[in-house]
Design a protein around this motif. Structure first.
Motif, short mmCIF file in Angstrom:
data_model
loop_
_atom_site.label_atom_id
_atom_site.label_comp_id
_atom_site.label_asym_id
_atom_site.label_seq_id
_atom_site.Cartn_x
_atom_site.Cartn_y
_atom_site.Cartn_z
N ALA A 32 35.14 48.04 -21.38
CA ALA A 32 34.05 47.42 -20.72
C ALA A 32 32.90 46.20 -21.47
CB ALA A 32 32.48 49.32 -21.14
N VAL A 33 32.98 45.14 -20.17
CA VAL A 33 31.97 44.63 -20.04
C VAL A 33 30.87 43.70 -19.90
CG1 VAL A 33 34.67 43.28 -20.28
CG2 VAL A 33 32.97 43.11 -18.02
N THR A 67 47.33 52.83 -20.24
CA THR A 67 47.17 52.36 -18.99
C THR A 67 45.36 51.88 -19.79
OG1 THR A 67 45.88 54.08 -18.18
CG2 THR A 67 48.21 53.39 -17.60
N ALA A 68 44.94 50.83 -18.67
CA ALA A 68 43.81 50.21 -19.04
C ALA A 68 43.55 50.63 -17.65
CB ALA A 68 43.97 48.69 -19.12
N ARG A 69 42.23 49.97 -17.72
CA ARG A 69 40.71 49.27 -16.60
C ARG A 69 39.48 49.32 -16.66
NH1 ARG A 69 37.00 53.28 -13.77
NH2 ARG A 69 37.34 55.33 -15.65
N VAL A 70 39.47 48.27 -16.19
CA VAL A 70 38.00 47.09 -17.24
C VAL A 70 36.62 47.87 -15.49
CG1 VAL A 70 37.24 44.87 -16.94
CG2 VAL A 70 39.84 45.55 -16.79
N ILE A 71 35.83 47.81 -16.55
CA ILE A 71 34.06 47.89 -16.15
C ILE A 71 33.51 47.11 -15.94
CG2 ILE A 71 34.92 50.31 -15.85
CD1 ILE A 71 32.82 50.51 -17.91
N PRO A 182 24.11 50.98 -11.71
CA PRO A 182 25.18 51.34 -11.96
C PRO A 182 26.38 50.82 -12.26
CG PRO A 182 24.91 52.45 -10.48
CD PRO A 182 24.33 51.32 -10.76
N ALA A 183 27.18 50.62 -13.88
CA ALA A 183 28.35 50.15 -13.37
C ALA A 183 29.73 50.35 -12.26
CB ALA A 183 28.81 50.47 -15.00
N VAL A 184 30.15 48.60 -12.62
CA VAL A 184 31.37 49.24 -11.82
C VAL A 184 32.52 48.83 -11.94
CG1 VAL A 184 29.71 48.11 -9.56
CG2 VAL A 184 30.96 46.37 -11.56
N GLU A 185 33.29 49.29 -11.57
CA GLU A 185 34.76 48.90 -11.67
C GLU A 185 35.36 47.53 -11.06
OE1 GLU A 185 39.86 50.86 -11.58
OE2 GLU A 185 38.00 52.29 -11.05
N VAL A 186 36.26 46.72 -12.35
CA VAL A 186 36.45 45.73 -11.50
C VAL A 186 38.15 45.35 -11.98
CG1 VAL A 186 33.99 44.05 -12.28
CG2 VAL A 186 36.24 44.60 -13.68
N GLU A 187 38.10 44.36 -10.95
CA GLU A 187 39.67 43.80 -11.68
C GLU A 187 39.76 42.46 -10.84
OE1 GLU A 187 43.55 42.75 -8.09
OE2 GLU A 187 41.38 43.70 -6.79
N PRO A 188 40.50 42.35 -13.01
CA PRO A 188 40.40 40.95 -12.75
C PRO A 188 41.33 40.13 -12.53
CG PRO A 188 40.90 42.56 -15.03
CD PRO A 188 40.97 43.11 -13.65
N VAL A 189 41.15 39.02 -11.93
CA VAL A 189 41.81 38.03 -11.17
C VAL A 189 41.96 36.74 -11.64
CG1 VAL A 189 42.56 37.29 -8.51
CG2 VAL A 189 41.63 39.21 -8.75
N PHE A 190 43.30 36.58 -12.57
CA PHE A 190 43.58 35.14 -13.20
C PHE A 190 44.26 35.01 -12.09
CE2 PHE A 190 44.19 39.41 -15.81
CZ PHE A 190 43.09 39.05 -17.08
#
Length: 199
Positions: A32-33, A67-71, A182-190
């Protein structure tokens, strides 16, 4: 022939996927960032790129077979609230909360908000290897293990040396809060500096 990508060359864009729902996988760790992470700010207080922070935490988690999920959290810049909110959404009940300046916490859903599993308050002392170990420990907690706390350096002069910059970054972080969102799920794009994001 292209030059190899170094940590300082890496960039990350957090692409919104949708609302951050409760995870169902028992082997999931949520990262969570804070509101300004990889957005208004792109580096920690000691210039570790946010792309490298995320890459190392994700690698530490994945190396443990988890597994990991970023929000992204929008409505607060309080680390305990960010980490505990992430833990509530995590399938395993474990989350890593990260502020833009680098301060980090591992939290568990069943703990009180102001408690935590591990806290890393001295952001100037956090480097890529430490972020990787934080990810690994979070993954081990998710598997029901009891890892040794991540060893961190302690510098009594870090607080006075970095206090003014930390306060400024804290104020800027708070300016990015979007109350009620509210928080959102995000996909890190490197990607890398000077090029389009990969993926």
């Amino acid at each position: 022939m292209t030059a190899p990508t170094t940590a300082s060359d890496r960039t990350v864009t957090l692409r919104e996927v949708g609302p951050a729902g409760r995870g169902t996988r028992p082997d999931e760790v949520v990262i969570a960032v804070s509101p300004a992470f990889a957005g208004h700010f792109t580096k920690t207080i000691v210039d570790v790129p946010h792309a490298e922070v995320l890459r190392q935490v994700l690698a530490g988690i994945e190396e443990q077979g988890v597994t990991a999920r970023v929000i992204r959290v929008f409505d607060t810049a309080d680390l305990a609230a960010i980490a505990h909110g992430g833990a509530k959404l995590s399938g395993s009940g474990i989350a890593v909360g990260i502020l833009s300046r680098g301060t980090t916490m591992i939290h568990q859903r069943d703990l009180p908000r102001l408690s935590n599993l591990e806290l890393f308050p001295q952001s100037p002392l956090l480097d890529p290897p430490v972020f990787r170990m934080i990810g690994a420990n979070a993954a081990q907690y998710a598997k029901g293990e009891s890892p040794q706390p991540v060893p961190t350096r302690n510098d009594q002069m870090a607080r006075p040396r970095w206090q003014a910059k930390a306060a400024l970054l804290h104020l800027k972080e708070f300016e990015c809060i979007q109350a009620g969102r509210p928080a959102v799920e995000v996909e890190p794009v490197f990607g890398r500096v000077g090029s389009r994001p990969l993926g």
